[in-house]
Scaffold this motif. Structure first.
Motif, PDB file in Angstrom:
ATOM      1  N   LEU A   5       0.740  -1.168   0.118  1.00 43.49           N
ATOM      2  CA  LEU A   5      -0.130  -0.058  -0.121  1.00 43.49           C
ATOM      3  C   LEU A   5       0.914   1.130  -0.047  1.00 43.49           C
ATOM      4  CD1 LEU A   5      -2.607   1.539   0.580  1.00 43.49           C
ATOM      5  CD2 LEU A   5      -2.325   1.207   2.852  1.00 43.49           C
ATOM      6  N   GLN A   6       0.780   2.242  -1.005  1.00 43.34           N
ATOM      7  CA  GLN A   6       1.376   3.378  -1.031  1.00 43.34           C
ATOM      8  C   GLN A   6       0.313   4.360  -1.413  1.00 43.34           C
ATOM      9  OE1 GLN A   6       4.575   3.292  -0.529  1.00 43.34           O
ATOM     10  NE2 GLN A   6       5.752   2.073  -1.750  1.00 43.34           N
ATOM     11  N   ASN A   7       0.815   5.756  -1.205  1.00 41.19           N
ATOM     12  CA  ASN A   7      -0.327   6.887  -1.402  1.00 41.19           C
ATOM     13  C   ASN A   7       0.053   7.851  -2.399  1.00 41.19           C
ATOM     14  OD1 ASN A   7      -2.782   8.251  -1.136  1.00 41.19           O
ATOM     15  ND2 ASN A   7      -1.846   9.207   0.772  1.00 41.19           N
ATOM     16  N   GLU A   8      -0.670   8.071  -3.347  1.00 39.95           N
ATOM     17  CA  GLU A   8      -0.306   9.145  -4.174  1.00 39.95           C
ATOM     18  C   GLU A   8      -1.467   9.994  -4.327  1.00 39.95           C
ATOM     19  OE1 GLU A   8       0.811   5.259  -5.032  1.00 39.95           O
ATOM     20  OE2 GLU A   8      -1.166   5.929  -5.609  1.00 39.95           O
ATOM     21  N   THR A   9      -0.831  11.385  -4.459  1.00 39.66           N
ATOM     22  CA  THR A   9      -1.978  12.562  -4.281  1.00 39.66           C
ATOM     23  C   THR A   9      -1.846  13.327  -5.677  1.00 39.66           C
ATOM     24  OG1 THR A   9      -0.954  13.282  -1.980  1.00 39.66           O
ATOM     25  CG2 THR A   9      -2.210  14.971  -3.485  1.00 39.66           C
ATOM     26  N   GLN A  58       3.330  -1.263  -7.394  1.00 38.33           N
ATOM     27  CA  GLN A  58       1.883  -1.493  -6.621  1.00 38.33           C
ATOM     28  C   GLN A  58       1.235  -2.683  -7.395  1.00 38.33           C
ATOM     29  OE1 GLN A  58      -0.079   1.077  -4.001  1.00 38.33           O
ATOM     30  NE2 GLN A  58       1.059   2.484  -5.123  1.00 38.33           N
ATOM     31  N   MET A  78     -11.072  -1.354  -1.214  1.00 41.45           N
ATOM     32  CA  MET A  78     -10.528  -0.069  -2.000  1.00 41.45           C
ATOM     33  C   MET A  78     -10.196  -0.576  -3.428  1.00 41.45           C
ATOM     34  SD  MET A  78      -7.780   1.794   0.524  1.00 41.45           S
ATOM     35  CE  MET A  78      -7.496   3.073  -0.421  1.00 41.45           C
ATOM     36  N   ASN A  93     -15.884   3.486  -4.083  1.00 39.19           N
ATOM     37  CA  ASN A  93     -14.984   4.486  -3.998  1.00 39.19           C
ATOM     38  C   ASN A  93     -15.708   5.719  -3.773  1.00 39.19           C
ATOM     39  OD1 ASN A  93     -12.862   6.320  -4.246  1.00 39.19           O
ATOM     40  ND2 ASN A  93     -11.912   5.555  -6.035  1.00 39.19           N
ATOM     41  N   ARG A 129      -5.212   7.188  -3.622  1.00 41.60           N
ATOM     42  CA  ARG A 129      -4.766   5.939  -3.320  1.00 41.60           C
ATOM     43  C   ARG A 129      -4.716   5.242  -4.938  1.00 41.60           C
ATOM     44  NH1 ARG A 129      -1.687   5.092   1.465  1.00 41.60           N
ATOM     45  NH2 ARG A 129      -3.070   5.878   3.294  1.00 41.60           N
ATOM     46  N   TYR A 130      -4.225   6.107  -5.922  1.00 44.28           N
ATOM     47  CA  TYR A 130      -4.459   5.729  -7.160  1.00 44.28           C
ATOM     48  C   TYR A 130      -3.816   4.511  -7.535  1.00 44.28           C
ATOM     49  CZ  TYR A 130      -6.056  10.284  -8.243  1.00 44.28           C
ATOM     50  OH  TYR A 130      -6.933  11.511  -8.047  1.00 44.28           O
ATOM     51  N   TYR A 167      -2.807   1.653  -5.532  1.00 43.06           N
ATOM     52  CA  TYR A 167      -3.411   0.629  -4.668  1.00 43.06           C
ATOM     53  C   TYR A 167      -5.026   0.145  -5.273  1.00 43.06           C
ATOM     54  CZ  TYR A 167      -4.424  -2.093  -0.500  1.00 43.06           C
ATOM     55  OH  TYR A 167      -4.745  -3.106   0.395  1.00 43.06           O
ATOM     56  N   ARG A 168      -5.446   1.490  -5.258  1.00 43.08           N
ATOM     57  CA  ARG A 168      -7.134   1.218  -5.650  1.00 43.08           C
ATOM     58  C   ARG A 168      -7.104   0.472  -7.062  1.00 43.08           C
ATOM     59  NH1 ARG A 168     -10.969   3.632  -2.966  1.00 43.08           N
ATOM     60  NH2 ARG A 168     -10.662   5.552  -1.707  1.00 43.08           N
TER      61      ARG A 168
END
Length: 220
Positions: free
Chosen positions: A80-84, A96, A128, A134, A139-140, A142-143
């Motif tokens: 799991l990573q996060n992107e803004t 991912q 997710m 959604n 979380r582009y 991961y989703r």
């Protein structure tokens, strides 16, 4: 005696699944990047140093297992990573997809000949990955990788019906693991207990479904 192969089994949900299945009498074959004292205590075999994104590592696992019969394959390893938006790290998204989407398919394809009629595959995914669910964005990677994993799981369920192998996509809940900095609502042990109930309920009659560990059917 039934045998379960579990990826990412050295900690978190994978470890809890291993511990609870072992307590039920299952033989546990743990596949992980790094060993842990906890998994060594309960697994019948630990295959460590494995990066499941690497085809040669997967072939190493296949060679070690030989003709060992697999009654349950749990594709649990994930990232799991996060992107803004505006600051998206596309290398992170690619990573991912490699771990969450392609790797479990490669593991499954490599080990499928070890499975027999009545065997099961449990894919530990995430709600997710649900497009319908959604309502918060973000979380582009991961989703998207989990949505793709869900699609793969559904295809596997259809393709493996003829071989008598059932497949489930299972969301563990928001679990207190390192992946979420231990901020979840469920302990790994509580999540694992629910996941095992869903696995026990899995048949060819409901193969291909997408469930929460609490039993709720989730939207695609």
């Amino acid at each position: 005696m039934s045998t379960a192969v579990i990826t990412g089994a050295n900690r978190g949900i994978g470890l809890a699944l291993s511990q609870q299945l072992a307590a039920k009498g299952w033989d546990i074959i743990a596949i992980c990047r790094s060993d842990s004292e906890e998994i060594e205590q309960i697994a019948d075999m630990v295959i460590s140093g494995i990066d499941i994104t690497q085809p040669d590592h997967i072939q190493q696992v296949k060679k070690v297992l030989g003709d060992t019969q697999i009654d349950l394959l749990i594709n649990n390893a994930g990232l799991l990573q996060n992107e803004t938006l505006g600051e998206i790290d596309y290398d992170s998204i690619r990573q991912q997809f490699e771990i969450n989407t392609l790797a479990p398919l490669q593991v499954t394809e490599a080990l499928i000949d070890n499975m027999i009629e009545g065997s099961k595959i449990a894919n530990i995914t995430s709600r997710m990955g649900s497009i319908a669910d959604n309502d918060s964005g973000g979380r582009y990677g991961y989703r998207a990788s989990k949505a793709a994993f869900n699609a793969i799981g559904k295809s596997l369920a259809e393709d493996l019906k003829v071989r008598g192998i059932a497949v489930a996509q299972l969301h563990p809940g928001w679990v207190q693991t390192r992946m979420v900095d231990f901020s979840g609502l469920l302990t790994a042990e509580e999540s694992a207990a629910g996941l095992i109930e869903r696995i026990e309920e899995l048949t060819l009659g409901n193969t291909g479904g997408f469930w929460h560990s609490n039993g709720d059917v989730l939207p695609w």
